[in-house]
Design a protein around this motif. Sequence first.
Motif, PDB file in Angstrom:
ATOM      1  N   GLY A 141      16.165  98.164  28.087  1.00  0.00           N
ATOM      2  CA  GLY A 141      16.163  99.644  28.345  1.00  0.00           C
ATOM      3  C   GLY A 141      14.317  99.319  29.605  1.00  0.00           C
ATOM      4  O   GLY A 141      14.274 100.764  29.834  1.00  0.00           O
ATOM      5  N   GLU A 142      13.957  99.039  28.704  1.00  0.00           N
ATOM      6  CA  GLU A 142      12.361  98.460  29.017  1.00  0.00           C
ATOM      7  C   GLU A 142      12.490  99.084  30.560  1.00  0.00           C
ATOM      8  O   GLU A 142      11.623  99.171  31.664  1.00  0.00           O
ATOM      9  CB  GLU A 142      10.803  98.020  28.431  1.00  0.00           C
ATOM     10  CG  GLU A 142      11.300  98.067  27.286  1.00  0.00           C
ATOM     11  CD  GLU A 142       9.664  97.086  26.293  1.00  0.00           C
ATOM     12  OE1 GLU A 142       9.378  96.560  26.833  1.00  0.00           O
ATOM     13  OE2 GLU A 142       9.425  97.137  25.272  1.00  0.00           O
ATOM     14  N   ASN A 143      14.147  97.774  30.461  1.00  0.00           N
ATOM     15  CA  ASN A 143      13.870  97.577  32.147  1.00  0.00           C
ATOM     16  C   ASN A 143      13.535  99.622  33.240  1.00  0.00           C
ATOM     17  O   ASN A 143      14.038  99.475  34.002  1.00  0.00           O
ATOM     18  CB  ASN A 143      14.632  96.522  33.044  1.00  0.00           C
ATOM     19  CG  ASN A 143      14.513  95.590  32.532  1.00  0.00           C
ATOM     20  OD1 ASN A 143      13.091  94.693  31.518  1.00  0.00           O
ATOM     21  ND2 ASN A 143      15.426  94.416  31.699  1.00  0.00           N
ATOM     22  N   TRP A 144      14.179 100.224  32.412  1.00  0.00           N
ATOM     23  CA  TRP A 144      15.446 101.395  32.689  1.00  0.00           C
ATOM     24  C   TRP A 144      13.979 102.096  32.772  1.00  0.00           C
ATOM     25  O   TRP A 144      14.530 103.650  32.923  1.00  0.00           O
ATOM     26  CB  TRP A 144      16.093 101.520  32.501  1.00  0.00           C
ATOM     27  CG  TRP A 144      17.373 100.502  32.589  1.00  0.00           C
ATOM     28  CD1 TRP A 144      17.817  99.519  31.776  1.00  0.00           C
ATOM     29  CD2 TRP A 144      18.081 100.589  33.925  1.00  0.00           C
ATOM     30  NE1 TRP A 144      19.119  98.268  32.356  1.00  0.00           N
ATOM     31  CE2 TRP A 144      18.617  99.086  34.237  1.00  0.00           C
ATOM     32  CE3 TRP A 144      17.729 100.694  34.871  1.00  0.00           C
ATOM     33  CZ2 TRP A 144      19.351  98.571  34.841  1.00  0.00           C
ATOM     34  CZ3 TRP A 144      18.490 100.630  35.731  1.00  0.00           C
ATOM     35  CH2 TRP A 144      19.474  99.202  36.263  1.00  0.00           C
ATOM     36  N   GLY A 145      13.050 101.907  31.886  1.00  0.00           N
ATOM     37  CA  GLY A 145      11.676 102.930  31.547  1.00  0.00           C
ATOM     38  C   GLY A 145      12.215 103.567  30.281  1.00  0.00           C
ATOM     39  O   GLY A 145      11.615 104.623  30.065  1.00  0.00           O
TER      40      GLY A 145
END
Length: 479
Positions: free
Chosen positions: A71-75
């Motif tokens: 999820g971090e890749n999507w903010g």
Amino acid sequence: MVVGELAHERDVIIIGGGPGGYHAAIRAAQLGRSVTLVERNQLGGICLNKGCIPSKILTQAGEKLTSFQEGENWGLEGDAVSFNIKKLQQSKQKTIEQLRTGIEALCQANEIEILEGSAFFLAEDKVGLENGDKFDVFKFKDAIIATGGAPKKPQWLKENSERVLDIHSIADLGEIPGKLLVYGSDYIALEIGMAYQALGSEVTLILDEGKADFDFDQSICRELKRILKKKKINVVRNAAVIESHLQEESLALTVDSKGKKETVSATHLFVSTSIKPNTDQLGLNRIGVMQCESGFIKVDHQSRTSQNHIFAVGDVTEGPALALKAIKQGKTAAEAIAGMESESDFTFVPIVAHTEPPIASAGLTEAQALDLGYDMEIGHFPLTANGYSTLIGKKDGFIKVISNKENHVLLGIHMVGHGAVELISSGITAMEMAARDEDLIFPNYPHPSVNEGLLEAVEALKKQAIHLTPIKKKERLKV
């Protein structure tokens, strides 16, 4: 009650309420036949209650947990996500019950009589039905056998243990194994291994003796080596199990891989092997239904047995143990009973694995096409070059197309990557229609989408793929 004292008259009797059985029942009812469906356990069979559906709920859990972790890749920010297997089991059971209720409602809507119990043949036109202390005899005009199969136990596995699981029990496991051994080389072994790895298990895949790779095209096997290494899943290839050791809280297998002995330990073992047809209790010897040496019932392209009015579908017949085969055969048998000229053809049966990333394959592999003497052309398109795969962060995989160089007819399509399970249907339809490469190049494809990967894989046959770097031509040798 004396056998033969009273026989209840019936039109079509179907033994087994799994995918093949209930699809056959509904199709026969649609075609005007009166149908009696016999099931000894639960409607939906092993596929719904123990196999296909529960295992795919498990693989979905692994995929969703992985997505949360990315999820971090999507903010997306927040506390770490935890996994509760008890809640998954509750959700799984709710889903199964919903689907089973749907099947029951469809049978009721089609006026299908459902009887509970174990059925077996008394004569060519009679079955006995046992349900506890109750016994009845039914005389039928046509019958369909859809009793499924059960997993075989490997000869080297002598003990029974709650830590040893098969395709009927793995999805009911109430804990995440600390270390999981997966024995087998089929798509199910891959699904289970990758799912539990995503959920936190340390996984080792053991390919059985004679298997240096998985049952896919060589390009998929090469990609799998990279993906499994990335996921830190260990693979022991061509392994003959010498002995197994089961203890209270652990187990171990001693294997011989290419002359090298090693012992692999774990907390749990999952075994994915071939199946044995459930035919022993049917009384087939009484009615002359022919079986092959391994017990499978011999059928023709209409699923008709050696008895003209008795049909068999699904895992009791030869061929891949796939629900899609049972469903197709069930419909075909019902239509044949109704006098239609229907038939089943599994030339382009798809093999899919709900892994991460998914795998889908249909038609000839490169090795099979070579063995059959085809002069091939191969188009290969990596999903790293597909715009949509890049933007969703699912770049692992490729699409491979095999074509007959002589007439450009498509022979096989093999995929690894996001959307592969859905996209393979386009390839199957094309091959069923004997499509040539131009038939897949001409249509319009949605943009952006993984579908464009199939287009560019076919374009690669003609070296026309836009998003592939051109291969430099070698200088021609002077004569």
